[in-house]
Design an enzyme around this catalytic site. Sequence first.
Site, PDB file in Angstrom:
ATOM      1  N   ASN A   4      -0.017  11.961   1.734  1.00  0.00           N
ATOM      2  CA  ASN A   4       0.651  10.856   1.064  1.00  0.00           C
ATOM      3  C   ASN A   4       0.889  11.234  -0.394  1.00  0.00           C
ATOM      4  OD1 ASN A   4       0.874   8.670   2.983  1.00  0.00           O
ATOM      5  ND2 ASN A   4      -1.356   8.592   2.989  1.00  0.00           N
ATOM      6  N   LYS A  61      -6.118  -1.907  -0.639  1.00  0.00           N
ATOM      7  CA  LYS A  61      -6.975  -1.673   0.521  1.00  0.00           C
ATOM      8  C   LYS A  61      -7.572  -2.985   1.022  1.00  0.00           C
ATOM      9  CE  LYS A  61      -8.260   2.356   2.396  1.00  0.00           C
ATOM     10  NZ  LYS A  61      -7.481   3.593   2.447  1.00  0.00           N
ATOM     11  N   GLU A  94     -13.555   4.995  -2.370  1.00  0.00           N
ATOM     12  CA  GLU A  94     -12.120   5.225  -2.208  1.00  0.00           C
ATOM     13  C   GLU A  94     -11.579   6.144  -3.305  1.00  0.00           C
ATOM     14  OE1 GLU A  94      -8.521   4.962  -0.304  1.00  0.00           O
ATOM     15  OE2 GLU A  94     -10.393   4.044   0.368  1.00  0.00           O
ATOM     16  N   ASP A  95     -10.889   7.191  -2.896  1.00  0.00           N
ATOM     17  CA  ASP A  95     -10.156   8.094  -3.795  1.00  0.00           C
ATOM     18  C   ASP A  95     -11.020   8.703  -4.892  1.00  0.00           C
ATOM     19  OD1 ASP A  95      -7.927   7.917  -2.292  1.00  0.00           O
ATOM     20  OD2 ASP A  95      -6.758   6.698  -3.674  1.00  0.00           O
ATOM     21  N   ARG A 112      -8.809  10.818  -7.869  1.00  0.00           N
ATOM     22  CA  ARG A 112      -7.901  11.432  -6.892  1.00  0.00           C
ATOM     23  C   ARG A 112      -7.133  10.334  -6.173  1.00  0.00           C
ATOM     24  NH1 ARG A 112      -6.591  12.373  -1.915  1.00  0.00           N
ATOM     25  NH2 ARG A 112      -8.031  10.723  -1.309  1.00  0.00           N
ATOM     26  N   TYR A 120       0.859  -1.190   0.000  1.00  0.00           N
ATOM     27  CA  TYR A 120       0.000   0.000   0.000  1.00  0.00           C
ATOM     28  C   TYR A 120       0.890   1.233   0.000  1.00  0.00           C
ATOM     29  CZ  TYR A 120      -4.397   2.419   0.290  1.00  0.00           C
ATOM     30  OH  TYR A 120      -5.469   3.216  -0.010  1.00  0.00           O
ATOM     31  N   ASP A 172     -11.575   7.893   2.817  1.00  0.00           N
ATOM     32  CA  ASP A 172     -10.793   9.130   2.748  1.00  0.00           C
ATOM     33  C   ASP A 172     -11.370  10.193   3.677  1.00  0.00           C
ATOM     34  OD1 ASP A 172      -9.093   8.201   0.510  1.00  0.00           O
ATOM     35  OD2 ASP A 172     -10.975   8.268  -0.597  1.00  0.00           O
TER      36      ASP A 172
END
Length: 564
Positions: free
Chosen positions: A417, A173, A244-245, A155, A102, A268
């Site tokens: 990150n 994940k 996610e993202d 993103r 990850y 997130d």
Amino acid sequence: MTETAKRPLYVPHAGPSLLEMPLLNKGSAFSTQERIDFNLQGLLPHNIETIEEQTERAYSQYNLCNTDLDRHIFLRSIQDNNETLFFRLLEEHLEEMMPIIYTPTVGQACQEFSKIYRTHRGLFISYPDRERIDDILRSATKNNVKIVVVTDSERILGLGDQGIGGMGIPIGKLSLYTACGGISPAYTLPVVLDVGTNNPDLLNDPMYMGWRHERVSGAQYEEFVDLFIQAIKRRWPNVLLQFEDFAQTNAMPLLERYKDELCCFNDDIQGTAAVAVGTLLAACKAKGEKLSEQTVTFVGAGSAGCGIAEQIIAAMQLEGLDEAQARRRIFMVDRWGLLTDDMSNLLDFQHRLAQKRADLGAWGGQQGDDLALLEVIRNARPTVLIGVSGQRGLFSEEVIRELHSHCKQPLVMPLSNPTSRVEATPQEILNWTDGQALVATGSPFQPVQVGDKRIPIAQCNNAYIFPGIGLGVIAARANRVTEGMLMAAANALANCSPIVTQGEGAVLPALGDIREVSKRIAVAVAKQAQAEGKALHTSDEVLNDAIEANFWFPRYRAYRRTSF
């Protein structure tokens, strides 16, 4: 070992097809009788190995890799061949390998996805196939899916639009759901919604494997996502869906639209918030202070930062502040400076977090002037500084020294990150505060030497939270993820902190303890779900048994041959 793990597994597959099924393949560990029963004789080397021997060989091969990306590719190849071996290897070397499977390495893997692609994993649902989503979901080889992680890849970490390369995030994940939360890989499914890409490097790359088209947006995008959600509800009505993202323009609206329609959450926004609040609570406990006594400055006011802020406000209210009092303790700084109510460019979710300009008269500056980070630090005098900006170096020496000048032991959390985008390194922060700051980062960092002290650095990693949430939801059969359940997770995490339980060490537990931490979080989440009526009430004994029964460990079971 649970009773299920002791029982043989009846398998209808045989021969080469069995060896090509990563959930069932045991490789050289198939016994002599299994090789006879499943037509595997001659397809494997003669020697029969234990999983311990296989793991030792795999680790020696891992150590031959030259770069972190090579190590990532190697681990993914094992995962696609033998999931039990992959997770045993990960179990034994979790602290070493988590940054490989990850963050931060997964970011590069997403960027290079089309170049390093080996074989299929998960589902790719493209906009041109929007009328066939039900058929696509039926193509999934796993029938009993309990957790889906889905991204549209707009993103990815701090790297932006990665097209279908974002699939690396759901895969990584879900690997952590299993490695940290004990959720069987048979219950997990990664999904990427391919709505095109606005990344010119991908559109012009002849090797790019996704839909070569500019991103779909607006009503077309919303309709496509809704088609996916409704199809998921038909296929797996009790699934836990993790967003996610997604870009901040879509992340919060999608969460608000669907959070009361199915069991879902956005890691997130909500997972990041829960682990951040857990970190704050641990730091407060260690200092003998209350969260409601803290003043918090954020650098970065996107959906993640605002999500953390809202959960901190909720936690402060639980300690007795009213909402207005709590909001006055939160200062959000973005590229335009401090968010104030006279700004014309605030996003919907930012309005409630904007400070009233009239209350800042003593700060100086004229109406409409930007209030930069350093000015906010000087005037607000925060005790906590959180970075979610994705901008390297924003926590300058001047900023950190100003923070330290009025707070002896500030909590500094550069959460961006990957590592290349962190607001300041732990070494810098501790040097500028004479080793007195409490530090938690979003990316992994080695312990820092300050004088004769070696200071461990807590990684404020969502992996402390979301696996336990998933395990608790599955064990309790909860039908929603609520703010109360997230707060229960944050409190459970804080109570596991070494600085709280032992009076020293990092703000968060060691990654080596994360599976036990996940169990504690699962218990807290499940009990809160029951208290809120989102799951059937059971005794503590029944609940604990359910968590243990659902906690998967990577070991081989004996196989018996059966027919379809």
